[in-house]
Write a protein that holds these residues in place. Structure first.
Motif, PDB file in Angstrom:
ATOM      1  N   PRO C 239       0.821  -1.222   0.000  1.00  0.00           N
ATOM      2  CA  PRO C 239       0.000   0.000   0.000  1.00  0.00           C
ATOM      3  C   PRO C 239       0.852   1.269   0.000  1.00  0.00           C
ATOM      4  CG  PRO C 239      -0.688  -1.536   1.721  1.00  0.00           C
ATOM      5  CD  PRO C 239       0.597  -2.053   1.161  1.00  0.00           C
ATOM      6  N   ASN C 240       0.316   2.307  -0.615  1.00  0.00           N
ATOM      7  CA  ASN C 240       0.929   3.631  -0.573  1.00  0.00           C
ATOM      8  C   ASN C 240       0.755   4.190   0.839  1.00  0.00           C
ATOM      9  OD1 ASN C 240       1.598   6.306  -0.789  1.00  0.00           O
ATOM     10  ND2 ASN C 240       0.568   6.601  -2.762  1.00  0.00           N
ATOM     11  N   LEU C 241       1.862   4.586   1.441  1.00  0.00           N
ATOM     12  CA  LEU C 241       1.798   5.005   2.846  1.00  0.00           C
ATOM     13  C   LEU C 241       1.556   6.497   3.023  1.00  0.00           C
ATOM     14  CD1 LEU C 241       4.613   2.735   4.254  1.00  0.00           C
ATOM     15  CD2 LEU C 241       2.158   2.369   4.304  1.00  0.00           C
ATOM     16  N   MET C 242       1.478   7.218   1.935  1.00  0.00           N
ATOM     17  CA  MET C 242       1.202   8.651   2.047  1.00  0.00           C
ATOM     18  C   MET C 242      -0.188   8.839   2.648  1.00  0.00           C
ATOM     19  SD  MET C 242       2.696  11.502   1.501  1.00  0.00           S
ATOM     20  CE  MET C 242       4.012  11.246   0.320  1.00  0.00           C
ATOM     21  N   TYR C 245      -1.565   7.051   7.881  1.00  0.00           N
ATOM     22  CA  TYR C 245      -1.689   7.026   9.342  1.00  0.00           C
ATOM     23  C   TYR C 245      -3.049   7.564   9.804  1.00  0.00           C
ATOM     24  CZ  TYR C 245      -1.037   8.447  14.181  1.00  0.00           C
ATOM     25  OH  TYR C 245      -1.200   8.645  15.527  1.00  0.00           O
ATOM     26  N   ASN C 246      -3.626   6.825  10.748  1.00  0.00           N
ATOM     27  CA  ASN C 246      -4.887   7.223  11.376  1.00  0.00           C
ATOM     28  C   ASN C 246      -6.084   7.239  10.438  1.00  0.00           C
ATOM     29  OD1 ASN C 246      -5.341   7.360  14.029  1.00  0.00           O
ATOM     30  ND2 ASN C 246      -4.667   9.484  14.311  1.00  0.00           N
ATOM     31  N   ARG C 247      -5.942   6.600   9.287  1.00  0.00           N
ATOM     32  CA  ARG C 247      -7.080   6.473   8.370  1.00  0.00           C
ATOM     33  C   ARG C 247      -7.646   5.067   8.506  1.00  0.00           C
ATOM     34  NH1 ARG C 247      -5.374  10.855   5.121  1.00  0.00           N
ATOM     35  NH2 ARG C 247      -5.244  12.295   6.863  1.00  0.00           N
ATOM     36  N   PRO C 248      -8.942   4.904   8.192  1.00  0.00           N
ATOM     37  CA  PRO C 248      -9.496   3.550   8.200  1.00  0.00           C
ATOM     38  C   PRO C 248      -8.935   2.710   7.055  1.00  0.00           C
ATOM     39  CG  PRO C 248     -11.158   5.155   7.529  1.00  0.00           C
ATOM     40  CD  PRO C 248      -9.941   5.937   7.916  1.00  0.00           C
ATOM     41  N   VAL C 249      -8.660   1.450   7.312  1.00  0.00           N
ATOM     42  CA  VAL C 249      -8.178   0.537   6.276  1.00  0.00           C
ATOM     43  C   VAL C 249      -9.113  -0.662   6.206  1.00  0.00           C
ATOM     44  CG1 VAL C 249      -5.962  -0.214   5.392  1.00  0.00           C
ATOM     45  CG2 VAL C 249      -6.148   0.565   7.778  1.00  0.00           C
ATOM     46  N   LEU C 250      -9.401  -1.090   4.986  1.00  0.00           N
ATOM     47  CA  LEU C 250     -10.183  -2.299   4.786  1.00  0.00           C
ATOM     48  C   LEU C 250      -9.213  -3.474   4.688  1.00  0.00           C
ATOM     49  CD1 LEU C 250     -12.959  -3.631   4.245  1.00  0.00           C
ATOM     50  CD2 LEU C 250     -12.516  -3.285   1.809  1.00  0.00           C
ATOM     51  N   LEU C 251      -9.415  -4.495   5.535  1.00  0.00           N
ATOM     52  CA  LEU C 251      -8.513  -5.649   5.512  1.00  0.00           C
ATOM     53  C   LEU C 251      -9.068  -6.744   4.608  1.00  0.00           C
ATOM     54  CD1 LEU C 251      -7.636  -5.903   9.296  1.00  0.00           C
ATOM     55  CD2 LEU C 251      -6.477  -4.619   7.493  1.00  0.00           C
ATOM     56  N   ASP C 253      -9.792  -9.680   5.300  1.00  0.00           N
ATOM     57  CA  ASP C 253     -10.837 -10.534   5.878  1.00  0.00           C
ATOM     58  C   ASP C 253     -12.145  -9.767   6.090  1.00  0.00           C
ATOM     59  OD1 ASP C 253     -10.275  -8.909   8.005  1.00  0.00           O
ATOM     60  OD2 ASP C 253      -9.519 -10.477   9.317  1.00  0.00           O
ATOM     61  N   GLY C 254     -12.220  -8.559   5.541  1.00  0.00           N
ATOM     62  CA  GLY C 254     -13.470  -7.819   5.572  1.00  0.00           C
ATOM     63  C   GLY C 254     -13.595  -6.824   6.711  1.00  0.00           C
ATOM     64  N   ARG C 255     -12.690  -6.924   7.694  1.00  0.00           N
ATOM     65  CA  ARG C 255     -12.771  -5.975   8.793  1.00  0.00           C
ATOM     66  C   ARG C 255     -12.203  -4.630   8.377  1.00  0.00           C
ATOM     67  NH1 ARG C 255      -9.750  -8.486  13.761  1.00  0.00           N
ATOM     68  NH2 ARG C 255      -8.627  -9.613  12.141  1.00  0.00           N
ATOM     69  N   THR C 256     -12.684  -3.569   9.022  1.00  0.00           N
ATOM     70  CA  THR C 256     -12.096  -2.251   8.809  1.00  0.00           C
ATOM     71  C   THR C 256     -11.516  -1.787  10.133  1.00  0.00           C
ATOM     72  OG1 THR C 256     -13.731  -1.750   7.134  1.00  0.00           O
ATOM     73  CG2 THR C 256     -12.548   0.112   8.073  1.00  0.00           C
ATOM     74  N   ILE C 257     -10.267  -1.407  10.113  1.00  0.00           N
ATOM     75  CA  ILE C 257      -9.663  -0.928  11.348  1.00  0.00           C
ATOM     76  C   ILE C 257      -8.956   0.395  11.068  1.00  0.00           C
ATOM     77  CG2 ILE C 257      -9.310  -3.196  12.398  1.00  0.00           C
ATOM     78  CD1 ILE C 257      -6.312  -2.714  11.485  1.00  0.00           C
ATOM     79  N   THR C 258      -8.561   1.078  12.142  1.00  0.00           N
ATOM     80  CA  THR C 258      -7.848   2.340  11.978  1.00  0.00           C
ATOM     81  C   THR C 258      -6.345   2.056  11.966  1.00  0.00           C
ATOM     82  OG1 THR C 258      -9.604   3.402  13.183  1.00  0.00           O
ATOM     83  CG2 THR C 258      -7.575   4.654  12.908  1.00  0.00           C
ATOM     84  N   PRO C 271       3.679  -8.782   9.241  1.00  0.00           N
ATOM     85  CA  PRO C 271       2.775  -8.164   8.265  1.00  0.00           C
ATOM     86  C   PRO C 271       1.595  -9.037   7.852  1.00  0.00           C
ATOM     87  CG  PRO C 271       5.045  -8.262   7.455  1.00  0.00           C
ATOM     88  CD  PRO C 271       5.003  -9.041   8.703  1.00  0.00           C
ATOM     89  N   ALA C 272       1.681 -10.348   8.041  1.00  0.00           N
ATOM     90  CA  ALA C 272       0.630 -11.213   7.501  1.00  0.00           C
ATOM     91  C   ALA C 272      -0.637 -11.217   8.345  1.00  0.00           C
ATOM     92  CB  ALA C 272       1.160 -12.637   7.365  1.00  0.00           C
ATOM     93  N   VAL C 273      -0.582 -10.646   9.559  1.00  0.00           N
ATOM     94  CA  VAL C 273      -1.747 -10.759  10.441  1.00  0.00           C
ATOM     95  C   VAL C 273      -2.914  -9.928   9.935  1.00  0.00           C
ATOM     96  CG1 VAL C 273      -2.588 -10.382  12.765  1.00  0.00           C
ATOM     97  CG2 VAL C 273      -0.291 -11.266  12.422  1.00  0.00           C
ATOM     98  N   LYS C 274      -2.645  -8.692   9.536  1.00  0.00           N
ATOM     99  CA  LYS C 274      -3.737  -7.828   9.067  1.00  0.00           C
ATOM    100  C   LYS C 274      -3.327  -7.229   7.728  1.00  0.00           C
ATOM    101  CE  LYS C 274      -5.484  -6.660  13.661  1.00  0.00           C
ATOM    102  NZ  LYS C 274      -4.551  -6.314  14.727  1.00  0.00           N
ATOM    103  N   VAL C 275      -3.627  -7.961   6.661  1.00  0.00           N
ATOM    104  CA  VAL C 275      -3.233  -7.541   5.325  1.00  0.00           C
ATOM    105  C   VAL C 275      -4.315  -6.642   4.738  1.00  0.00           C
ATOM    106  CG1 VAL C 275      -2.610  -8.339   3.026  1.00  0.00           C
ATOM    107  CG2 VAL C 275      -1.961  -9.670   5.031  1.00  0.00           C
ATOM    108  N   VAL C 276      -3.869  -5.552   4.113  1.00  0.00           N
ATOM    109  CA  VAL C 276      -4.821  -4.634   3.496  1.00  0.00           C
ATOM    110  C   VAL C 276      -5.479  -5.317   2.310  1.00  0.00           C
ATOM    111  CG1 VAL C 276      -5.089  -2.392   2.358  1.00  0.00           C
ATOM    112  CG2 VAL C 276      -3.455  -2.671   4.238  1.00  0.00           C
ATOM    113  N   SER C 277      -6.780  -5.091   2.190  1.00  0.00           N
ATOM    114  CA  SER C 277      -7.552  -5.721   1.133  1.00  0.00           C
ATOM    115  C   SER C 277      -6.942  -5.412  -0.237  1.00  0.00           C
ATOM    116  CB  SER C 277      -8.989  -5.207   1.201  1.00  0.00           C
ATOM    117  OG  SER C 277      -9.726  -5.737   0.134  1.00  0.00           O
ATOM    118  N   GLY C 278      -6.805  -6.431  -1.052  1.00  0.00           N
ATOM    119  CA  GLY C 278      -6.275  -6.228  -2.399  1.00  0.00           C
ATOM    120  C   GLY C 278      -4.779  -6.461  -2.490  1.00  0.00           C
TER     121      GLY C 278
END
Lengths: 227, 542, 333
Positions: C239-242, C245-251, C253-258, C271-278
């Motif tokens: 993912p582009n890291l620009m 920070y502090n934005r919601p991310v879709l993982l 597994d369908g969860r959305t976390i900050t 890194p494998a625990v919460k992978v960004v969707s896509g």
């Protein structure tokens, strides 16, 4: 203490199995049944600690748990589940035999129950050996190819701890069923006094129940099992 | 109920029915087992007390000059583990409860006499493991075993200490199980639930906690042991484990364990206050209900030990709120004891002095609990000497006072002899003074910010530490005294009749000491608990 | 401050006053309650003593009284709860534009990394009147950051960040204690918090040459090869890291976390625990490869990518491209 077993039990006429500090057989039986239930509650709390840990980590590391679960042997687990359900049936029939005074059936059913228990333990031993050889025992032995081996290791730690304590309970169960079978053979239990058989039965069913929860939680997390 | 002219020694009773070591080690008599427990826990009380004295001596000066840092860490760890698991938890239930519950409900014995003896042996085995742990260097994890320190870093006897507590825990579980079944199934005719002495209610509530809580501690400690033995890493953050999960599981037992230690004490004090005020306990139903309420609510407040541990803000709010709820039944108890004295006929026998001490110190301990449950204040005082002082006011000020008071109260029943009253009063006074001098300064130290488990400390804390150490030496004298005169009284004490205090309760209607099966014939109860209105015999002021 | 016999701790933060106020209230309230009970016991004991030949009057109890002395304390307790919770809420919520200091605790020392690049051991310099947010982690066991004069305490855990904040109000040198037992030298894991006037603090800051923390992080980002996949120009394999920070991310597994500090941390180490969707779980594991200090620098760098080009108030450093030398590997052992 006057023993006159031919006469219908009276408060004054003691069943030889009545202990001195109880007033009647009913009181003794109620007390020991209640004691067993309270004991099973403590057992629920004991396993409850591990189930809690399982829930927490499964929520945190779901993908790793799926990956770990795929390494379980579906068929061995399923066969073991069937074995235990059968053993519960024979145990229940054993309790009934003691209630209606069929001594021979009681002894035979208890021995079959023990045999089922031993089959379960044997299969578990085969599985354990396999996991050990596959480097699925946590610690320095552990090795796992995948994106998140660390948390698969947690899955296996819980697998070994939960099934290990369950197997320990099975072992104790087999031993006490053996003891009860011995006394049954000696004719200690009958319609007047079958409480120990009933209590051992309760324990046996409890240990089966724990497995009924362990089986889906450990073997069936993902749907990818082909068979 | 005229006093029996036969000296106790000549009547057949549970003490003189058989002699020899086998008759004790293989006994199933709950009264003899109670005495076996008494011996065992007294031994551990002095072991734990010895560690406490060394801790206090080390803290006399700010520098760590008496023992090494590691030694000090082991001292407070072993002090905590020995005192909690081998003295406080078994103390009242396994000694006084074991002795009294069957008699109080009119039974011949506990429901499972052999399991009762087995429980004692379990505590012996646990005790031997603990002694092995101590003699091979001890553990240095703190009694709380927090990982990852306990699992991956401590270089001491963590596994054997955990195993010792595991085994002792099963002793506690089986005792609780035995009590629950006994109280449900073994009551004499007419002994309804509403006629049970509060001491029985208190032990019932305690047993619920023992049965529900202890297994969770057992499995938690096993997971720690598995981590050390086979590197399971379930709580190891380096390997993805969550150390906070350990804390949750640990405190799920160890907070209710505080109530295992204090509830039976409340039971003792209810008996004593009622007896020496010659009044039925004020608000009996509320008192019984409050005991159960404490046992139940006690299971819902564990995370108040973790307000700064890294739990979520909202979890902290919930646990703080629930902690205030559990304070209400505790308050009810204090008010009711006080109200029981109102318009009573009060005598100042030694047990009553201990009960006064208990109420006072428990009140202090309870009220400072309000400080700790207040989130904002807790952040500052948790893990400081404020907490140390708080729980010692409950454990030592409350529970040990009640235990020693109870031993005095039932000593005539247990031994058939009276203890020397003047010495009893003197010891009570010394303990009260010594206790306050030891622990009150620690409240101040805590608010000043002195953290607990510090081997050396900043010089400005010294004056208060010196006061505390001075108090501890007084306290030690106070604890040795009763042991000496109890032993003395077994041979030289005045022979006690069956009811020296003129107290209500079935235990005072049988001989002192009681016969093996407690009563010559099963009593039939037709009166309410604490029936002082119909007890005519009033003993004179001792 | 080292008086020989103090009875009240120093008050040197904005939090301290509130805590003291509630403490004094509780002291008064509980003191009165205790004294009331003690007096009642003493009076009853004296007035109704048996040696006067008194007979007891049997009183069954009183529901009205029971309900009163359950209800009234309950109401008071709820009041204390709300008051305590209000203080705690403030303690746990760092103001938006706090200055950040990264902290690594280890057996048995405190290591601090200022955003400006200064590093300290067992001594923490802060100015009066600035909100300071401590972002803390441990490299071994659990420790606890405790400054009695500020009335704050927060456990410092291995494997995650915990946060504490304060605003100092009084210049001086205050105790810093480790409050969670951590082994042999637990009582030696102490230090000083030095609160300075802003001007002196500026002077202290300019004392030594140091690269800003985010700058160090950027160097690491480049040298560890992160930038091959996490690109800012085109879509890379990560993912582009620009502005991440502090934005919601879709993982996946369908969860959305900050994507908070703890998420950044976890995603670097495992890194494998919460992978960004896509995205695929192809990033290497950095657990055991980078030190806690390096991790802090990386997190500080990723957070700094959130700033708009003109810079945001409260942070003094913006990662511009000018390298100021090699990143110092902060292995303070």
């Amino acid at each position: 203490m006057s023993h006159s077993p031919a006469v219908v039990t009276h408060d004054q006429v003691h069943n030889p199995a009545l202990q001195h500090h109880f007033a009647t057989m009913e009181q003794q039986q109620e007390a020991s049944t209640m004691g067993m239930w309270v004991f099973l509650i403590t057992e629920i709390m004991f396993f409850g600690g591990m189930f809690t840990a399982y829930m927490v980590y499964r929520y945190m590391y779901y993908q790793a748990f799926v990956a770990g679960s795929e390494k379980m042997d579906f068929w061995w687990g399923t066969i073991n589940t069937v074995v235990l359900i059968c053993s519960s049936l024979t145990m229940a029939l054993a309790v009934r035999s003691s209630q209606i005074g069929q001594r021979k059936a009681l002894v035979v059913l208890l021995i079959i129950t023990m045999l089922f228990g031993c089959v379960f333990m044997g299969i578990k031993a085969i599985e354990y050996t396999g996991h050990w050889k596959e480097h699925q025992f946590p610690g320095t032995n552990f090795h796992f190819e995948g994106p998140d081996p660390q948390h698969v290791e947690i899955f296996f730690s819980l697998y070994w701890a939960m099934t290990g304590f369950h197997a320990l309970h099975m072992l104790i169960g087999i031993i006490i069923v053996g003891v009860i079978a011995f006394y049954s053979w000696r004719g200690k239990y009958g319609p007047d006094y079958y409480n120990p058989v009933e209590n051992v039965g309760l324990y046996w069913h409890f240990v089966d129940m724990v497995w009924i929860y362990l089986y889906p939680l450990l073997y069936l997390i993902s749907h990818k099992h082909g068979g | 109920m005229a006093t029996s002219p036969t000296p106790a020694a000549e009547r057949e009773n549970y003490l003189n029915t058989e002699y020899g070591i086998r008759s004790w080690l293989l006994t199933t008599d709950h009264k003899r087992i109670a005495l076996l427990y008494l011996l065992l826990i007294t031994f551990f009380f002095f072991i734990g007390g010895f560690f406490a004295l060394l801790i206090r001596l080390e803290l006399l000066t700010p520098a760590g000059d008496l023992v090494q840092a590691d030694t000090y860490n082991k001292l407070f760890t072993m002090h905590g583990q020995v005192m909690v698991f081998f003295f406080l938890i078994p103390a009242i239930p396994a000694v006084l409860g074991n002795f009294l519950i069957p008699i109080m409900i009119g039974a011949k014995d506990l429901a499972f006499p052999r399991i009762n003896l087995f429980s004692w042996y379990l505590l012996v085995i646990g005790g031997l493991l603990m002694m092995y742990t101590i003699l091979t260097g001890g553990a240095d994890t703190g009694w709380t075993f927090y990982p990852p320190f306990s699992t991956a870093f401590a270089k001491s006897q963590v596994v054997t200490a955990a195993l010792a507590i595991f085994v002792a825990g099963f002793s506690s579980i089986l005792t609780g199980l035995n009590f629950i079944v006994t109280i449900h199934r073994m009551r004499a005719p007419g002994m309804t639930w509403s006629r049970l002495p509060l001491f029985v209610w208190a032990n019932y509530a305690t047993s619920i906690i023992q049965v529900l809580g202890t297994p969770v501690l057992a499995i938690t400690l096993m997971l720690v042991a598995l981590d050390r033995l086979f590197a399971f890493g379930i709580f190891d953050p380096q390997r993805g484990g969550d150390p906070l999960l350990f804390q949750h599981l640990f405190w799920f037992y160890s907070h209710p364990a505080v109530y295992i230690m204090i509830l039976p004490g409340m039971g003792v004090v209810s008996e004593v206050v009622s007896c020496f005020s010659r009044k039925r306990i004020f608000g009996y139903k509320f008192m019984a209900l409050a005991l159960i309420a404490i046992a139940v609510l006690g299971f819902l407040v564990w995370a108040h030990h973790m307000f700064v541990a890294g739990i979520s803000l909202y979890a902290a709010l919930v646990f703080s709120l629930l902690s205030y709820l559990v304070a209400v039944p505790s308050a009810i108890k204090v008010f009711n004891w006080t109200a029981t004295m109102y318009k009573g006929s009060i005598s100042y026998a030694t047990p009553m002095l201990y009960a006064f001490g208990f109420i006072g110190l428990f009140t202090m301990g309870g009220l400072t609990g309000l400080f700790l449950a207040a989130l904002g204040v807790d952040v500052h005082v948790t893990d400081t000497y404020f907490v140390i002082a708080h729980f010692h006011y409950i454990m030592v000020g409350g529970m040990v006072m009640a235990y020693i008071g109870g031993l005095h109260f039932w000593w005539p029943k247990i031994s058939g002899r009276m203890y020397p009253e003047a010495w009893g009063k003197l010891a009570a006074l010394i303990i009260f003074v010594g206790f306050n001098l030891t622990f009150f300064p620690q409240f101040v130290l805590g608010y000043l910010g002195m953290p607990r488990r510090y081997w050396q400390y900043s010089p400005e804390f010294q004056v208060l530490n010196v006061l505390s150490t001075a108090g501890a030496t007084i306290l030690a004298v106070g604890y040795v005294l009763p042991m000496v005169y109890f032993l003395w009284s077994m041979r030289y004490g005045k022979v006690a009749d069956e009811n020296p205090w003129g107290a209500a309760g079935l235990e005072w209607m049988t001989a002192s000491p009681p016969p093996t099966f407690n009563f010559d014939e099963t009593p039939v109860v037709t009166w309410e608990a604490y029936d002082y209105a119909n007890l005519k015999e009033v003993p004179v002021e001792p | 401050m080292f008086q020989t016999f103090p009875l009240w701790p120093e008050r040197a933060s904005t939090t301290a006053g509130g805590v003291d106020a509630l403490f004094i209230f509780l002291l008064t309230l509980c003191g009165l309650m205790a004294i009331m009970i003690f007096i009642m016991i003493l009076v009853f004991a004296a007035k109704y003593r048996r040696s006067r030949g008194r007979e007891a009057e049997q009183i069954e109890g009183s529901n009205a009284l029971e309900l009163t002395w359950s209800g009234v304390p309950l109401v008071i307790f709820m009041g204390i709860f709300v008051w305590g919770a209000a203080i705690y809420f403030k303690e746990r919520t760092p103001p938006q534009d706090s200055a950040e200091i990264y902290t690594v605790a280890k057996q048995w020392m405190w290591k601090f990394q200022h955003m400006e690049g200064q590093r300290e051991i067992n001594e923490l310099h802060v100015p009066i009147g600035r909100d300071v947010k401590m972002i803390m982690t441990s490299q071994d066991v659990i420790h606890s950051f405790y400054v009695p004069a500020f009335r704050i305490k927060q456990d410092v855990l291995p494997g995650r960040y915990t946060v504490a904040w304060f605003r100092a109000t009084k210049a001086g040198r205050y105790h810093l204690f480790c409050a969670e037992y951590c082994g042999t030298s637990h009582s030696g894991m102490i230090g000083d918090v030095v609160v300075m006037q802003p001007a002196q603090y500026e002077q202290w800051l300019s004392g030594g040459p140091a690269a800003p923390l985010a700058q160090t992080g950027k160097q690491l980002f480049l040298s560890l090869g992160c930038s091959t996949c996490h690109r800012f120009d085109v879509q890379g394999r990560g993912p582009n890291l620009m502005n991440a920070y502090n934005r919601p991310v879709l993982l996946d597994d369908g969860r959305t976390i900050t994507a908070d500090e703890n998420y950044l941390r976890e995603s670097i180490l495992t890194p494998a625990v919460k992978v960004v969707s896509g995205f695929k779980p192809i990033m290497p594991i950095f657990q055991g490869i980078i030190s806690e200090e390096q991790l802090n620098a990386l997190v500080a760098y990723i957070k700094s990518l959130n700033q708009s080009p003109e810079g945001t108030a409260g942070t003094r450093n913006t990662p511009t491209g000018s390298p100021t030398g090699q990143p110092q590997m902060m292995q303070v052992q």
